[in-house]
Design an enzyme around this catalytic site. Structure first.
Site, PDB file in Angstrom:
ATOM      1  N   ASN A  60       0.821  -1.218   0.000  1.00 13.67           N
ATOM      2  CA  ASN A  60       0.000   0.000   0.000  1.00 13.67           C
ATOM      3  C   ASN A  60       0.855   1.268   0.000  1.00 13.67           C
ATOM      4  OD1 ASN A  60      -2.408  -1.618   0.334  1.00 13.67           O
ATOM      5  ND2 ASN A  60      -1.721  -1.936   2.432  1.00 13.67           N
ATOM      6  N   HIS A 146     -13.244  -2.923   8.060  1.00 17.73           N
ATOM      7  CA  HIS A 146     -11.998  -3.568   8.487  1.00 17.73           C
ATOM      8  C   HIS A 146     -12.151  -4.222   9.864  1.00 17.73           C
ATOM      9  CE1 HIS A 146      -7.653  -3.626   9.664  1.00 17.73           C
ATOM     10  NE2 HIS A 146      -7.532  -3.923   8.376  1.00 17.73           N
ATOM     11  N   SER A 193     -10.407  -1.506   1.487  1.00 25.18           N
ATOM     12  CA  SER A 193      -9.079  -2.033   1.162  1.00 25.18           C
ATOM     13  C   SER A 193      -9.105  -3.285   0.297  1.00 25.18           C
ATOM     14  CB  SER A 193      -8.314  -2.335   2.441  1.00 25.18           C
ATOM     15  OG  SER A 193      -9.040  -3.217   3.261  1.00 25.18           O
ATOM     16  N   HIS A 221      -6.793   4.079   3.377  1.00 21.21           N
ATOM     17  CA  HIS A 221      -6.282   3.880   2.016  1.00 21.21           C
ATOM     18  C   HIS A 221      -6.464   5.099   1.118  1.00 21.21           C
ATOM     19  CE1 HIS A 221      -5.241  -0.365   2.413  1.00 21.21           C
ATOM     20  NE2 HIS A 221      -6.201  -0.362   3.326  1.00 21.21           N
ATOM     21  N   LYS A 255       0.760   3.546   4.947  1.00 20.47           N
ATOM     22  CA  LYS A 255       0.369   3.259   3.564  1.00 20.47           C
ATOM     23  C   LYS A 255       0.935   4.379   2.676  1.00 20.47           C
ATOM     24  CE  LYS A 255      -3.531   0.715   5.503  1.00 20.47           C
ATOM     25  NZ  LYS A 255      -2.836  -0.541   5.761  1.00 20.47           N
TER      26      LYS A 255
HETATM   27  C1  LIG Z   1      -9.064   0.007   6.246  1.00 15.60           C
HETATM   28  C2  LIG Z   1      -7.957  -0.225   7.213  1.00 15.60           C
HETATM   29  N1  LIG Z   1      -8.027   0.327   8.420  1.00 15.60           N
HETATM   30  C3  LIG Z   1      -7.062   0.154   9.331  1.00 15.60           C
HETATM   31  C4  LIG Z   1      -5.945  -0.600   9.057  1.00 15.60           C
HETATM   32  C5  LIG Z   1      -4.903  -0.798  10.104  1.00 15.60           C
HETATM   33  O1  LIG Z   1      -3.848   0.070   9.888  1.00 15.60           O
HETATM   34  P1  LIG Z   1      -2.386  -0.270  10.413  1.00 15.60           P
HETATM   35  O2  LIG Z   1      -1.767  -1.137   9.373  1.00 15.60           O
HETATM   36  O3  LIG Z   1      -1.731   1.048  10.580  1.00 15.60           O
HETATM   37  O4  LIG Z   1      -2.561  -0.993  11.725  1.00 15.60           O
HETATM   38  C6  LIG Z   1      -5.801  -1.172   7.800  1.00 15.60           C
HETATM   39  C7  LIG Z   1      -4.580  -1.951   7.475  1.00 15.60           C
HETATM   40  O5  LIG Z   1      -4.577  -2.985   6.973  1.00 15.60           O
HETATM   41  C8  LIG Z   1      -6.835  -0.994   6.859  1.00 15.60           C
HETATM   42  O6  LIG Z   1      -6.768  -1.555   5.648  1.00 15.60           O
END
Ligand SMILES: Cc1ncc(COP(=O)(O)O)c(C=O)c1O
Length: 412
Positions: A60, A146, A193, A221, A255
């Site tokens: 990402n 998520h 995502s 994202h 990301k």
């Molecule tokens: C939509 C979404 N929110 C939150 C996260 C979590 O973020 P982080 O990787 O900083 O823990 C992700 C990561 O995969 C995600 O895709």
């Protein structure tokens, strides 16, 4: 003395291990995950043609900022002065100038009153949901949000109802089911995502506003890429002048910002609540200072390109349109959405894995996403675009993919 026969017996497996063994033994092969080691720019250990570097179509790092010299230099300088780790929570001795500078810069950039940093987006989402909902609340969540947001709902003890993916009519129906006076929270993402899709954020915010519901928008994202100057699709909805307010925006720095960690942005009230009461904010070691400094340098790059009239997000969207057209013209299902996440929906988990292997054999890294990460029967190959892909990448991808399933004309 000879060991007795009974002493030679292996000790009985404790019950907690038996449960784990049973669950692992019941995992079908197509659901088994493996850690894969990927060194950017280097050949994959799994690749037959040794020496061919894998082209990253999976991470990402949308703007390629994780390897930008200014981002690396900022992280190095912070590590040299502050050390690698913060050593304590923000409320003990972990708060550093790099945190304050990044929080202020993000708040100014997004036009929000205050920003707080977290060590990860997962944690930020946990904190956000538990700030806005408790066991008396009703949480309405998009069917495909998520996992971190769902974990937050469980931790809050709130009642959870799911609405259809990006289906605002369904959300409206469900908002009407709340008890009078019940706190309502709506959860969505601005760029999903695994789907590549986005809700109509303006209409979503207006709907929540008209029902008195708080909206938490996960922009993990989108930030850096979508919306004005990369400020996300929720940009501008901060309650000023009576307009709908997005109560909390959640963003990650791992990301498009090419660093790590995350943040929540909102008004002074909700951010002060988080500082005073949120366990996921208070009881964790602060974001590593080099990551905060690297993220600030990344933000400065994004801002500089906007000032120069060449925001990379726009170029990426143009590339995303060309890739969608190219895949559809080759008879692959056109990936939904418009952003840099292009899921090739093939349905069958075995086929998705086969496509991943075909790509890898051709030196491309794209990852099969299978249930339970996505709903049953909707396995996909997730392709992710970056602004710094070499020219000819789309042609390489199409040739590596080979013939689409149910293809009825000759395949080149
Ligand atoms: C939509 C979404 N929110 C939150 C996260 C979590 O973020 P982080 O990787 O900083 O823990 C992700 C990561 O995969 C995600 O895709």
């Amino acid at each position: 003395m000879e060991p007795s026969a009974s002493r030679a017996q292996p000790p009985p497996t404790p019950p907690w291990q038996q449960v784990l063994q049973r669950q692992l033994a019941g995992l079908p092969e197509l659901r088994r995950r493996r850690l894969r080691s990927f060194e950017p720019g280097k050949a994959s250990a799994n690749l037959q043609a040794a020496g061919v570097p894998l082209l990253d179509l999976a991470s990402n790092d949308y703007l390629g900022l994780s390897g930008h010299p200014a981002v690396i230099a900022a992280a190095q300088a912070a590590a040299a002065v502050e050390g690698v780790g913060a050593g304590a929570s923000r409320l003990v001795s972990g708060s550093r100038p790099a945190h304050r500078a990044l929080e202020q810069a993000l708040a100014d950039w997004l036009g929000r009153e205050r920003v707080l940093l977290f060590p990860s987006g997962f944690q930020a989402n946990l904190a956000a949901v538990t700030a806005l909902a408790d066991r008396h609340s009703l949480v309405l969540a998009d069917r495909l949000i998520h996992h971190s947001l769902l974990t937050g709902v469980r931790a809050s003890g709130a009642r959870l109802q799911r609405f259809g993916h990006n289906d605002l009519a369904d959300l409206e129906r469900q908002l009407q089911t709340a008890r009078p006076g019940q706190r309502r929270l709506v959860l969505s993402e601005s760029l999903f995502s695994m789907q590549g899709t986005s809700p109509e954020v303006g209409a979503l915010a207006a709907l929540c506003h008209s029902h008195g519901a708080a909206l938490l928008l996960d922009e993990a994202h989108a930030l850096g890429v979508l919306g004005p100057g990369g400020r996300g699709l929720g940009h501008g909805f901060n309650g000023q002048g009576g307009q709908p307010d997005i109560a909390l925006v959640s963003g990650t720095l791992g990301k498009a910002f090419g660093s790590g960690g995350a943040f929540l942005a909102g008004d002074a009230l909700v951010m002060e609540w988080l500082l005073q009461f949120s366990g996921p904010f208070r009881y964790t070691t602060a974001l590593a200072p080099p990551l905060a400094a690297g993220a600030l340098a990344a933000l400065r790059q994004i801002q500089a390109l906007e000032r120069a009239g060449t925001p990379q997000g726009s170029a990426l969207l143009e590339r995303a349109r060309r890739w969608r057209d190219g895949l559809a013209a080759a008879d692959w299902p056109r990936p939904p959405g418009f952003g840099p996440i292009l899921p090739l929906l093939v349905g069958d988990a075995g086929l998705a894995l086969e496509l991943q292997h075909r790509l890898e054999a051709a030196g491309l890294l794209g990852v099969a996403i299978r249930p339970p990460t996505v709903p049953e029967g909707s396995a996909r190959l997730r392709l992710v675009l970056r602004h710094n892909l070499p020219s000819g990448s789309l042609e390489r991808l199409l040739s590596a993919l080979g013939c689409p399933p149910q293809h009825n004309r000759p395949c080149s």
